[in-house]
Design an enzyme around this catalytic site. Structure first.
Site, short mmCIF file in Angstrom:
data_model
loop_
_atom_site.label_atom_id
_atom_site.label_comp_id
_atom_site.label_asym_id
_atom_site.label_seq_id
_atom_site.Cartn_x
_atom_site.Cartn_y
_atom_site.Cartn_z
N GLY A 20 41.97 43.71 42.61
CA GLY A 20 40.89 44.65 42.36
C GLY A 20 41.09 45.49 41.11
N ASN A 21 42.36 45.71 40.69
CA ASN A 21 42.60 46.52 39.51
C ASN A 21 42.10 45.84 38.24
OD1 ASN A 21 44.80 44.61 39.88
ND2 ASN A 21 45.86 45.66 38.24
N LYS A 138 38.50 44.26 60.16
CA LYS A 138 38.62 44.44 58.71
C LYS A 138 37.59 45.46 58.23
CE LYS A 138 39.51 43.48 54.33
NZ LYS A 138 40.78 43.87 53.68
N LYS A 221 41.30 37.03 50.09
CA LYS A 221 41.23 36.32 48.81
C LYS A 221 42.54 35.66 48.43
CE LYS A 221 42.32 40.40 46.02
NZ LYS A 221 43.68 39.90 45.70
N LYS A 283 49.45 38.76 50.29
CA LYS A 283 49.95 38.21 49.02
C LYS A 283 51.27 37.48 49.24
CE LYS A 283 47.77 41.78 46.15
NZ LYS A 283 46.78 42.11 47.21
#
Length: 320
Positions: A20-21, A138, A221, A283
């Site tokens: 997102g960054n 979520k 994602k 991640k």
């Protein structure tokens, strides 16, 4: 110092998952100008890899962008019908994809390394009976007062109170099973395109009565990225986030950066609760799965160290 290219990556297939960054301003702003500026900056390191000869595919987050659409749903519900969550995913894939295409084409031209850049609006298959649908957990979108949440719940949505901050909508986050449109992305990659695909984890769809239908869910994602990387025969997966390393013992006096590690060590640390489920956990699981399934190298690092990480010289590195 950032890696400046080299023959070792010529022809290497690299899947880059942008966090997102890379999509918003440092303060989290998702205003159009802020998004465009962030993406413009993010494409520099990506263009360096392409200019060095790598075949690159990209995927990206879309949380702030979907959040903006959900606010519009809330505020305009009495004027136009709210659109379902899978529509929000498809819209943001296309919007972010176009911004990436424009910015990356400019960055490549500046390096004398022009390539076609294409975006594939991508569906991700999930199981309609995934347990996440029975207990949505979520959080998505912003916090709202209880009165607004109650009106949304009357439309069939699930909301939960998060203390004094207010109420947020919650949805399922089912396990991704297959990137359905990966074949189109692979064909474009084979033809020399830089490809953007599976943005936001992909538009979630499930088979219902033998046909595909969109579902109210969010696919992680990073877990989707490792599936896409495998389908594209990528040898390297880099997850670019806002920190240089994954940390063991994060937030404790014993915190330490993970530099070179193994799939086994990551599994042990995850089982011991070292990685937060809503942030670093997916991640770590994504890079672990990628290498365990035959990938040559995976990395978690900051956007600024993207090239070094692809080369195996920065970030948390896992190699076969």
């Amino acid at each position: 110092m950032s890696w400046n290219g080299g023959g070792e990556l010529d022809g290497e297939r690299i899947l880059i998952a942008l966090g997102g960054n890379a999509m918003t301003a440092p303060d989290g702003s998702a205003a159009p100008d802020a998004q465009a500026a962030a993406i413009e900056s993010a494409m520099g390191p990506v263009a360096d890899l392409v200019a060095a000869g790598a075949r690159v595919a990209l995927t990206h987050g879309n949380g702030p962008q979907v959040g903006n659409l959900l606010i519009k749903n809330q505020l305009a519900a009495g004027v136009v019908p709210p659109v379902p969550l899978d529509w929000c995913g498809a819209q943001t894939q296309a919007t972010v994809g176009v911004m990436i295409m424009n910015a990356l084409e400019r960055a490549l031209a500046a390096r004398g390394a022009g390539r076609p850049v294409s975006t594939v609006v991508t569906r991700t298959l999930v199981d309609a009976s995934d347990p996440g649908f029975a207990a949505p957990a979520k959080p998505i979108g912003r916090y709202f007062p209880e009165a607004d949440a109650r009106r949304a719940m009357a439309r069939g949505e699930v909301w939960r109170r998060f203390g004094e901050r207010g109420w947020r909508r919650v949805v399922a986050s089912p396990e991704p099973l297959e990137i359905l449109d990966a074949g189109a992305a692979a064909a474009l990659l084979d033809a020399g395109h830089v490809v953007v695909a599976a943005g936001g984890g992909g538009v979630p769809v499930a088979r219902v009565d033998g046909t595909l239908r969109g579902v109210e869910a969010v696919v992680d994602k990073d877990l989707a990225a490792q599936l896409l990387a495998r389908r594209l025969a990528a040898t390297v997966l880099v997850i670019a986030t806002d920190v240089e390393y994954a940390m063991a013992g994060f937030g404790t006096p014993a915190a330490r950066p993970l530099r070179r590690t193994t799939t086994g060590e990551l599994a042990e640390l995850a089982a011991a609760g070292h990685f937060a489920g809503g942030s670093m956990g997916p991640k770590v699981e994504a890079v672990r799965r990628f290498v365990a399934s035959g990938g040559r190298r995976a990395a978690i690092t900051s956007l600024a160290r993207l090239g070094d990480a692809a080369h195996g010289d920065a970030g948390t590195i896992i190699e076969a």
